[in-house]
Design a protein around this motif. Structure first.
Motif, PDB file in Angstrom:
ATOM      1  N   ASP A  24      -4.737   2.571  -5.210  1.00 53.12           N
ATOM      2  CA  ASP A  24      -4.083   3.255  -6.278  1.00 53.12           C
ATOM      3  C   ASP A  24      -4.897   3.701  -7.143  1.00 53.12           C
ATOM      4  O   ASP A  24      -4.732   4.598  -7.898  1.00 53.12           O
ATOM      5  CB  ASP A  24      -3.092   2.153  -6.957  1.00 53.12           C
ATOM      6  N   HIS A  25      -6.271   2.840  -7.361  1.00 56.47           N
ATOM      7  CA  HIS A  25      -7.285   3.349  -8.181  1.00 56.47           C
ATOM      8  C   HIS A  25      -7.715   4.646  -7.878  1.00 56.47           C
ATOM      9  O   HIS A  25      -8.190   5.487  -8.686  1.00 56.47           O
ATOM     10  CB  HIS A  25      -8.329   2.104  -8.327  1.00 56.47           C
ATOM     11  N   ALA A  51       0.732  -1.205  -0.205  1.00 57.46           N
ATOM     12  CA  ALA A  51      -0.050   0.133   0.015  1.00 57.46           C
ATOM     13  C   ALA A  51       0.928   1.101   0.153  1.00 57.46           C
ATOM     14  O   ALA A  51       1.835   1.444   0.701  1.00 57.46           O
ATOM     15  CB  ALA A  51      -0.994  -0.017   1.299  1.00 57.46           C
ATOM     16  N   ARG A  52       0.463   2.101  -0.740  1.00 62.91           N
ATOM     17  CA  ARG A  52       1.184   3.305  -0.796  1.00 62.91           C
ATOM     18  C   ARG A  52       0.422   4.452  -0.110  1.00 62.91           C
ATOM     19  O   ARG A  52      -0.820   4.388  -0.134  1.00 62.91           O
ATOM     20  CB  ARG A  52       1.561   4.120  -2.249  1.00 62.91           C
ATOM     21  N   PRO A  53       1.030   5.670   0.236  1.00 67.16           N
ATOM     22  CA  PRO A  53       0.458   6.681   1.172  1.00 67.16           C
ATOM     23  C   PRO A  53      -0.732   7.338   0.042  1.00 67.16           C
ATOM     24  O   PRO A  53      -0.294   7.476  -1.015  1.00 67.16           O
ATOM     25  CB  PRO A  53       1.307   7.546   1.777  1.00 67.16           C
ATOM     26  N   LEU A  54      -1.641   7.650   0.647  1.00 70.02           N
ATOM     27  CA  LEU A  54      -2.751   8.520  -0.202  1.00 70.02           C
ATOM     28  C   LEU A  54      -2.705   9.903  -0.295  1.00 70.02           C
ATOM     29  O   LEU A  54      -2.763  10.594   0.924  1.00 70.02           O
ATOM     30  CB  LEU A  54      -4.247   8.032   0.227  1.00 70.02           C
ATOM     31  N   GLU A  55      -2.264  10.488  -1.304  1.00 70.90           N
ATOM     32  CA  GLU A  55      -1.786  12.030  -1.224  1.00 70.90           C
ATOM     33  C   GLU A  55      -2.979  12.853  -1.513  1.00 70.90           C
ATOM     34  O   GLU A  55      -3.554  12.533  -2.761  1.00 70.90           O
ATOM     35  CB  GLU A  55      -0.756  12.236  -2.254  1.00 70.90           C
ATOM     36  N   PRO A  56      -3.552  13.912  -0.855  1.00 73.10           N
ATOM     37  CA  PRO A  56      -4.628  14.801  -1.247  1.00 73.10           C
ATOM     38  C   PRO A  56      -4.273  15.538  -2.602  1.00 73.10           C
ATOM     39  O   PRO A  56      -3.182  15.763  -3.064  1.00 73.10           O
ATOM     40  CB  PRO A  56      -4.606  15.750  -0.158  1.00 73.10           C
ATOM     41  N   PRO A  57      -5.476  15.604  -3.566  1.00 67.70           N
ATOM     42  CA  PRO A  57      -5.072  16.454  -4.758  1.00 67.70           C
ATOM     43  C   PRO A  57      -4.958  17.825  -4.675  1.00 67.70           C
ATOM     44  O   PRO A  57      -5.049  18.384  -3.368  1.00 67.70           O
ATOM     45  CB  PRO A  57      -6.511  16.044  -5.564  1.00 67.70           C
ATOM     46  N   ASP A  58      -4.301  18.405  -5.613  1.00 70.43           N
ATOM     47  CA  ASP A  58      -4.242  19.891  -5.631  1.00 70.43           C
ATOM     48  C   ASP A  58      -5.407  20.651  -5.988  1.00 70.43           C
ATOM     49  O   ASP A  58      -5.248  21.750  -6.426  1.00 70.43           O
ATOM     50  CB  ASP A  58      -3.156  20.212  -6.653  1.00 70.43           C
ATOM     51  N   VAL A  59      -6.609  20.147  -6.037  1.00 69.26           N
ATOM     52  CA  VAL A  59      -7.885  20.743  -6.507  1.00 69.26           C
ATOM     53  C   VAL A  59      -8.758  20.624  -5.483  1.00 69.26           C
ATOM     54  O   VAL A  59      -8.685  19.729  -4.332  1.00 69.26           O
ATOM     55  CB  VAL A  59      -8.459  19.897  -7.602  1.00 69.26           C
ATOM     56  N   PRO A  60     -10.018  21.322  -5.438  1.00 67.35           N
ATOM     57  CA  PRO A  60     -10.795  21.425  -4.278  1.00 67.35           C
ATOM     58  C   PRO A  60     -11.648  19.856  -4.140  1.00 67.35           C
ATOM     59  O   PRO A  60     -11.737  19.421  -5.493  1.00 67.35           O
ATOM     60  CB  PRO A  60     -12.032  22.452  -4.634  1.00 67.35           C
ATOM     61  N   VAL A  61     -11.907  19.363  -3.062  1.00 73.58           N
ATOM     62  CA  VAL A  61     -12.696  18.129  -2.951  1.00 73.58           C
ATOM     63  C   VAL A  61     -14.052  18.467  -2.434  1.00 73.58           C
ATOM     64  O   VAL A  61     -13.914  18.849  -0.969  1.00 73.58           O
ATOM     65  CB  VAL A  61     -11.873  17.190  -2.239  1.00 73.58           C
ATOM     66  N   VAL A  62     -15.005  17.929  -2.911  1.00 72.90           N
ATOM     67  CA  VAL A  62     -16.264  18.269  -2.158  1.00 72.90           C
ATOM     68  C   VAL A  62     -17.008  16.835  -1.996  1.00 72.90           C
ATOM     69  O   VAL A  62     -16.924  15.902  -2.694  1.00 72.90           O
ATOM     70  CB  VAL A  62     -17.334  18.839  -2.992  1.00 72.90           C
ATOM     71  N   GLU A  63     -17.535  16.696  -0.983  1.00 71.53           N
ATOM     72  CA  GLU A  63     -18.039  15.437  -0.384  1.00 71.53           C
ATOM     73  C   GLU A  63     -19.676  15.549  -0.151  1.00 71.53           C
ATOM     74  O   GLU A  63     -20.262  16.630   0.404  1.00 71.53           O
ATOM     75  CB  GLU A  63     -17.708  14.933   1.110  1.00 71.53           C
ATOM     76  N   MET A  64     -20.236  14.710  -1.089  1.00 74.11           N
ATOM     77  CA  MET A  64     -22.030  14.607  -0.830  1.00 74.11           C
ATOM     78  C   MET A  64     -22.249  13.056  -0.402  1.00 74.11           C
ATOM     79  O   MET A  64     -22.127  12.257  -0.898  1.00 74.11           O
ATOM     80  CB  MET A  64     -22.587  14.855  -2.412  1.00 74.11           C
ATOM     81  N   ALA A  65     -23.124  13.332   0.718  1.00 78.10           N
ATOM     82  CA  ALA A  65     -23.814  12.110   1.169  1.00 78.10           C
ATOM     83  C   ALA A  65     -25.306  12.375   1.028  1.00 78.10           C
ATOM     84  O   ALA A  65     -25.930  13.040   1.431  1.00 78.10           O
ATOM     85  CB  ALA A  65     -23.405  12.164   2.759  1.00 78.10           C
ATOM     86  N   SER A  66     -25.783  10.828   0.618  1.00 72.84           N
ATOM     87  CA  SER A  66     -27.190  10.640   0.360  1.00 72.84           C
ATOM     88  C   SER A  66     -27.475   9.522   1.280  1.00 72.84           C
ATOM     89  O   SER A  66     -26.629   8.872   1.988  1.00 72.84           O
ATOM     90  CB  SER A  66     -27.368  10.434  -1.018  1.00 72.84           C
ATOM     91  N   THR A  67     -28.914   9.430   1.328  1.00 79.77           N
ATOM     92  CA  THR A  67     -29.323   8.440   2.356  1.00 79.77           C
ATOM     93  C   THR A  67     -28.951   6.934   1.555  1.00 79.77           C
ATOM     94  O   THR A  67     -28.116   5.878   2.369  1.00 79.77           O
ATOM     95  CB  THR A  67     -30.840   8.365   2.582  1.00 79.77           C
TER      96      THR A  67
END
Length: 411
Positions: free
Chosen positions: A338-339, A8-24
């Motif tokens: 990785d994906h 496993a490799r560390p997960l690096e945050p992207p350089d762009v905005p990240v928005v999270e949307m949660a639905s039921t």
């Protein structure tokens, strides 16, 4: 397994905005996704600038397709059509099987009719033969394997056998020996007759979303191509002596061709939004990526193993004598990680991560552990409702993402 390991490799945050949307639920999540696509398009984002990514399409293709219809979005699923599981392929295979042996039993003889065989000259609504008629014919015919020529006489002299059954068996008897040109003409005519008479049966019995009809139509296109490939491949194999001129070898070769993986995208539509599986994302470069299904059961997916978890853990850590053993990628979330990293990297301007919080039965669905490595802006429940409503209002975090990207032009 949450401990460090060799895969496993560390997960690096992207350089762009990240928005999270949660639905039921999963279906509500699918509606949120397609409402977002519709709202982005209405806001001037070209559809070619949006890509939807899922870990596994099996669970999401149907709800996403239905949601797309609701919001006026055309989706194109980058998915591998399993052509060997379709009726058009089963029809071609069953015809070859009926012709393959010197003697054939009654079920093998009539199986093409179960897959909606029709003559090339069929007219009106008399074809394909109804399933009940086929089953009564199978029950009424005698046991035992016979040459097809003998079956012609048996069918003709058996009481209460539909005349169409006799016409089919006579057609089998008249099929010439398999040569490359006759393979193409015989099987090509079978496929075209299915397109004319079998495909409408699928549509008539289909649900309003017409998913089965779409799959059946795609399968017809693929099997047409398969028949043309079969002609050339069969000629090559006969010439080099690796195959004989037999319908059994034709059937075997068709299976080999059908199970080869073509390009992932089955069709192209420049005005449709692409829906991809995560393992197809590595070369993608698009302004906006919507990653769907960020739950603990989807990203990552668990893989069963017969080896004890303690042993897997030791090998993954490379501890002591276990350091000489090669770990399996299936023991870790490294592949899914990785994906997911590729999914994040594919976005040039912004990422939207969606998930659902409940199963259809009301059980809790936990978020993906991959989310803990990211700094996300969450969309409120009220904003989600306005997005899915007729208003189709873009949530504030996504409007900010568009603003930061410098705005978009109309498609």
């Amino acid at each position: 397994m949450t401990s460090p390991n060799r895969l496993a490799r560390p997960l690096e945050p992207p350089d762009v905005p990240v928005v999270e949307m949660a639905s039921t639920t999963r279906r509500a999540e699918a509606r949120s996704v397609m409402a977002l696509v519709a709202a982005l398009r209405s806001g001037g984002v070209p559809v070619r600038d949006i890509a939807l990514v899922v870990r596994d399409l099996d669970a999401y293709e149907e709800p996403l397709f239905r949601a797309a219809m609701q919001y006026g979005v055309t989706p194109v699923f980058w998915t591998q059509l399993r052509v060997t599981r379709t009726r058009p392929y089963a029809l071609v295979e069953s015809v070859c099987d009926a012709l393959a042996g010197e003697r054939v039993d009654r079920r093998t003889l009539l199986r093409p009719l179960e897959h909606r065989w029709a003559p090339a000259s069929a007219a009106g609504h008399s074809w394909p033969v109804e399933p009940g008629v086929v089953q009564r014919a199978i029950a009424g015919l005698p046991d035992g394997a016979r040459p097809v020529e003998e079956w012609v006489e048996v069918v003709a002299t058996t009481d209460d056998v539909d005349a169409r059954i006799g016409a089919f068996v006579q057609w089998l008897s008249d099929v010439p020996e398999p040569r490359p040109e006759t393979v193409a003409s015989v099987l090509g005519a079978v496929v075209e007759a299915y397109a004319d008479h079998g495909l409408p049966e699928t549509k008539a019995a289909d649900a309003p979303a017409l998913l089965a009809t779409e799959t059946d139509a795609r399968a017809v296109v693929r099997v047409r191509t398969l028949v043309q490939q079969l002609r050339h491949k069969f000629a090559e194999r006969v010439d080099d002596g690796s195959l004989e001129r037999s319908w059994a070898d034709v059937a075997e070769l068709s299976s080999v061709i059908a199970t080869q993986r073509p390009g992932r995208r089955e069709h192209s539509n420049a005005r449709a939004v692409d829906v991809l599986e995560a393992n197809d994302v590595w070369a993608l470069d698009v302004p906006y990526v919507v990653a769907v299904g960020l739950t603990a059961t989807e990203w990552p997916q668990e893989t069963e193993s017969t080896l004890p978890p303690e042993f897997q853990e030791a090998v993954l850590r490379g501890a002591g004598s276990a350091s000489t053993l090669a770990p399996s990628p299936a023991w870790t979330d490294g592949r899914d990680r990785d994906h997911f990293a590729d999914t994040l990297c594919a976005a040039a301007s912004g990422v939207v991560l969606t998930r659902h919080t409940e199963t259809g039965g009301g059980d809790t669905v936990h978020p993906s552990p991959f989310l803990t490595a990211l700094d996300t802006d969450s969309v409120s429940a009220g904003a989600m409702e306005r997005l899915r409503s007729a208003e189709r209002a873009l949530p504030a975090p996504i409007r900010a993402m568009l603003s930061e990207a410098g705005g978009e032009t109309d498609d």
